[in-house]
Design a protein around this motif. Structure first.
Motif, PDB file in Angstrom:
ATOM      1  N   ILE A 134     -47.203 -56.944 -26.497  1.00  0.00           N
ATOM      2  CA  ILE A 134     -47.854 -56.695 -27.648  1.00  0.00           C
ATOM      3  C   ILE A 134     -49.144 -56.463 -27.702  1.00  0.00           C
ATOM      4  CG2 ILE A 134     -47.562 -59.331 -28.248  1.00  0.00           C
ATOM      5  CD1 ILE A 134     -46.673 -58.357 -31.232  1.00  0.00           C
ATOM      6  N   GLY A 135     -49.871 -55.936 -28.632  1.00  0.00           N
ATOM      7  CA  GLY A 135     -51.388 -55.722 -28.765  1.00  0.00           C
ATOM      8  C   GLY A 135     -51.844 -55.029 -29.904  1.00  0.00           C
ATOM      9  N   SER A 136     -53.241 -54.958 -30.113  1.00  0.00           N
ATOM     10  CA  SER A 136     -54.049 -54.469 -30.955  1.00  0.00           C
ATOM     11  C   SER A 136     -54.693 -53.328 -30.620  1.00  0.00           C
ATOM     12  CB  SER A 136     -54.756 -55.233 -31.686  1.00  0.00           C
ATOM     13  OG  SER A 136     -54.013 -56.280 -32.512  1.00  0.00           O
ATOM     14  N   LEU A 137     -54.782 -52.061 -31.371  1.00  0.00           N
ATOM     15  CA  LEU A 137     -55.499 -50.938 -31.028  1.00  0.00           C
ATOM     16  C   LEU A 137     -56.339 -50.695 -32.395  1.00  0.00           C
ATOM     17  CD1 LEU A 137     -55.895 -48.840 -28.731  1.00  0.00           C
ATOM     18  CD2 LEU A 137     -54.506 -47.271 -30.258  1.00  0.00           C
ATOM     19  N   GLU A 138     -57.720 -50.353 -32.102  1.00  0.00           N
ATOM     20  CA  GLU A 138     -58.340 -50.078 -33.221  1.00  0.00           C
ATOM     21  C   GLU A 138     -59.288 -48.892 -33.048  1.00  0.00           C
ATOM     22  OE1 GLU A 138     -62.260 -53.067 -32.444  1.00  0.00           O
ATOM     23  OE2 GLU A 138     -60.411 -53.821 -33.196  1.00  0.00           O
ATOM     24  N   ASP A 139     -59.549 -48.222 -34.134  1.00  0.00           N
ATOM     25  CA  ASP A 139     -60.651 -46.943 -34.279  1.00  0.00           C
ATOM     26  C   ASP A 139     -61.515 -47.175 -35.079  1.00  0.00           C
ATOM     27  OD1 ASP A 139     -59.516 -46.247 -36.403  1.00  0.00           O
ATOM     28  OD2 ASP A 139     -58.326 -44.462 -35.620  1.00  0.00           O
ATOM     29  N   TRP A 140     -62.324 -46.236 -35.270  1.00  0.00           N
ATOM     30  CA  TRP A 140     -63.232 -46.288 -36.431  1.00  0.00           C
ATOM     31  C   TRP A 140     -62.579 -46.487 -37.937  1.00  0.00           C
ATOM     32  CZ3 TRP A 140     -62.444 -42.823 -40.451  1.00  0.00           C
ATOM     33  CH2 TRP A 140     -61.777 -41.594 -40.047  1.00  0.00           C
ATOM     34  N   SER A 141     -61.406 -46.078 -38.035  1.00  0.00           N
ATOM     35  CA  SER A 141     -60.778 -46.326 -39.418  1.00  0.00           C
ATOM     36  C   SER A 141     -59.990 -47.600 -39.717  1.00  0.00           C
ATOM     37  CB  SER A 141     -60.026 -45.207 -39.667  1.00  0.00           C
ATOM     38  OG  SER A 141     -58.901 -45.268 -38.958  1.00  0.00           O
ATOM     39  N   GLY A 142     -59.700 -48.483 -38.605  1.00  0.00           N
ATOM     40  CA  GLY A 142     -58.730 -49.571 -38.916  1.00  0.00           C
ATOM     41  C   GLY A 142     -58.355 -50.180 -37.536  1.00  0.00           C
ATOM     42  N   SER A 143     -57.202 -50.878 -37.558  1.00  0.00           N
ATOM     43  CA  SER A 143     -56.577 -51.508 -36.596  1.00  0.00           C
ATOM     44  C   SER A 143     -55.166 -51.390 -36.727  1.00  0.00           C
ATOM     45  CB  SER A 143     -57.077 -52.805 -36.127  1.00  0.00           C
ATOM     46  OG  SER A 143     -56.764 -53.739 -36.977  1.00  0.00           O
ATOM     47  N   THR A 144     -54.161 -51.351 -35.694  1.00  0.00           N
ATOM     48  CA  THR A 144     -52.758 -51.598 -35.982  1.00  0.00           C
ATOM     49  C   THR A 144     -52.199 -52.370 -34.711  1.00  0.00           C
ATOM     50  OG1 THR A 144     -50.758 -50.291 -36.278  1.00  0.00           O
ATOM     51  CG2 THR A 144     -52.352 -49.214 -34.813  1.00  0.00           C
ATOM     52  N   GLU A 145     -50.902 -52.766 -34.882  1.00  0.00           N
ATOM     53  CA  GLU A 145     -50.504 -53.437 -33.636  1.00  0.00           C
ATOM     54  C   GLU A 145     -49.358 -52.570 -32.764  1.00  0.00           C
ATOM     55  OE1 GLU A 145     -46.950 -56.474 -34.622  1.00  0.00           O
ATOM     56  OE2 GLU A 145     -48.490 -57.672 -34.346  1.00  0.00           O
ATOM     57  N   PHE A 146     -49.313 -52.705 -31.740  1.00  0.00           N
ATOM     58  CA  PHE A 146     -48.300 -52.045 -31.066  1.00  0.00           C
ATOM     59  C   PHE A 146     -47.193 -53.000 -30.189  1.00  0.00           C
ATOM     60  CE2 PHE A 146     -52.274 -52.236 -28.070  1.00  0.00           C
ATOM     61  CZ  PHE A 146     -51.614 -52.730 -26.863  1.00  0.00           C
ATOM     62  N   ILE A 147     -46.264 -52.517 -29.844  1.00  0.00           N
ATOM     63  CA  ILE A 147     -45.400 -53.230 -29.097  1.00  0.00           C
ATOM     64  C   ILE A 147     -44.400 -52.447 -28.215  1.00  0.00           C
ATOM     65  CG2 ILE A 147     -43.339 -54.854 -29.183  1.00  0.00           C
ATOM     66  CD1 ILE A 147     -44.088 -55.554 -32.156  1.00  0.00           C
ATOM     67  N   THR A 148     -44.318 -52.966 -26.926  1.00  0.00           N
ATOM     68  CA  THR A 148     -43.475 -52.032 -25.985  1.00  0.00           C
ATOM     69  C   THR A 148     -42.446 -52.951 -25.409  1.00  0.00           C
ATOM     70  OG1 THR A 148     -43.580 -50.371 -24.359  1.00  0.00           O
ATOM     71  CG2 THR A 148     -45.017 -52.296 -24.222  1.00  0.00           C
ATOM     72  N   PHE A 149     -41.334 -52.411 -24.983  1.00  0.00           N
ATOM     73  CA  PHE A 149     -40.343 -53.245 -24.494  1.00  0.00           C
ATOM     74  C   PHE A 149     -39.612 -52.789 -23.169  1.00  0.00           C
ATOM     75  CE2 PHE A 149     -39.956 -52.413 -29.060  1.00  0.00           C
ATOM     76  CZ  PHE A 149     -39.773 -53.893 -29.425  1.00  0.00           C
ATOM     77  N   GLY A 150     -38.648 -53.306 -22.274  1.00  0.00           N
ATOM     78  CA  GLY A 150     -38.236 -52.987 -21.275  1.00  0.00           C
ATOM     79  C   GLY A 150     -39.303 -52.554 -19.965  1.00  0.00           C
ATOM     80  N   ASP A 151     -38.645 -51.413 -19.327  1.00  0.00           N
ATOM     81  CA  ASP A 151     -39.220 -50.760 -18.470  1.00  0.00           C
ATOM     82  C   ASP A 151     -40.791 -50.453 -18.765  1.00  0.00           C
ATOM     83  OD1 ASP A 151     -36.888 -51.552 -16.907  1.00  0.00           O
ATOM     84  OD2 ASP A 151     -36.140 -49.412 -16.936  1.00  0.00           O
ATOM     85  N   THR A 152     -40.971 -50.164 -19.647  1.00  0.00           N
ATOM     86  CA  THR A 152     -42.240 -49.405 -20.322  1.00  0.00           C
ATOM     87  C   THR A 152     -43.465 -50.554 -20.080  1.00  0.00           C
ATOM     88  OG1 THR A 152     -41.186 -48.159 -21.625  1.00  0.00           O
ATOM     89  CG2 THR A 152     -43.743 -48.454 -21.810  1.00  0.00           C
ATOM     90  N   ILE A 153     -42.846 -52.159 -20.223  1.00  0.00           N
ATOM     91  CA  ILE A 153     -44.059 -52.874 -20.262  1.00  0.00           C
ATOM     92  C   ILE A 153     -44.991 -52.943 -18.777  1.00  0.00           C
ATOM     93  CG2 ILE A 153     -44.228 -55.347 -19.698  1.00  0.00           C
ATOM     94  CD1 ILE A 153     -41.890 -55.906 -21.452  1.00  0.00           C
ATOM     95  N   ASP A 154     -43.902 -52.710 -17.486  1.00  0.00           N
ATOM     96  CA  ASP A 154     -44.601 -52.607 -16.295  1.00  0.00           C
ATOM     97  C   ASP A 154     -45.489 -51.285 -16.245  1.00  0.00           C
ATOM     98  OD1 ASP A 154     -43.587 -55.141 -15.211  1.00  0.00           O
ATOM     99  OD2 ASP A 154     -42.017 -54.193 -14.716  1.00  0.00           O
ATOM    100  N   GLN A 155     -45.113 -50.258 -16.831  1.00  0.00           N
ATOM    101  CA  GLN A 155     -45.905 -49.196 -16.754  1.00  0.00           C
ATOM    102  C   GLN A 155     -47.154 -49.269 -17.474  1.00  0.00           C
ATOM    103  OE1 GLN A 155     -43.319 -46.031 -18.247  1.00  0.00           O
ATOM    104  NE2 GLN A 155     -41.921 -46.433 -16.692  1.00  0.00           N
ATOM    105  N   VAL A 156     -47.234 -49.963 -18.614  1.00  0.00           N
ATOM    106  CA  VAL A 156     -48.509 -50.120 -19.540  1.00  0.00           C
ATOM    107  C   VAL A 156     -49.258 -51.211 -19.476  1.00  0.00           C
ATOM    108  CG1 VAL A 156     -47.390 -48.391 -21.191  1.00  0.00           C
ATOM    109  CG2 VAL A 156     -47.102 -50.811 -21.800  1.00  0.00           C
TER     110      VAL A 156
END
Length: 85
Positions: A39-61
């Motif tokens: 889990i984490g937060s991503l921000e750009d010039w307009s705001g921020s949002t939370e992202f979540i990833t599960f399973g096998d994708t975790i090791d990839q990202v």
């Protein structure tokens, strides 16, 4: 990108989006059902949002989605109950 972060609240739940920005926080956690997630937060010039990833994708990202790094994320929107979208 398909949306700025501020524009995500106007999109419908389940919409596939591509967003870009700076990772401000990230880390591994366990879900309420004791499953690993990233889990984490991503921000750009307009705001921020939370992202979540599960399973096998975790090791990839996990190495890429670290605080201070720029990221381009393809995701399917999922709003929590009671949130706009």
């Amino acid at each position: 990108t398909t949306h700025g972060i501020a524009a995500l609240k106007e999109a419908k739940d389940g919409t596939e989006v591509i967003i870009g920005g700076l990772v401000s926080t990230s880390g591994r956690r366990m879900s309420r059902k004791n499953k690993p997630l990233f889990i984490g937060s991503l921000e750009d010039w307009s705001g921020s949002t939370e992202f979540i990833t599960f399973g096998d994708t975790i090791d990839q990202v996990a190495d890429v989605l670290q605080p201070g790094k720029r990221a381009l994320i393809t995701a399917k929107l999922s709003f929590r109950e009671g949130e706009e979208g």
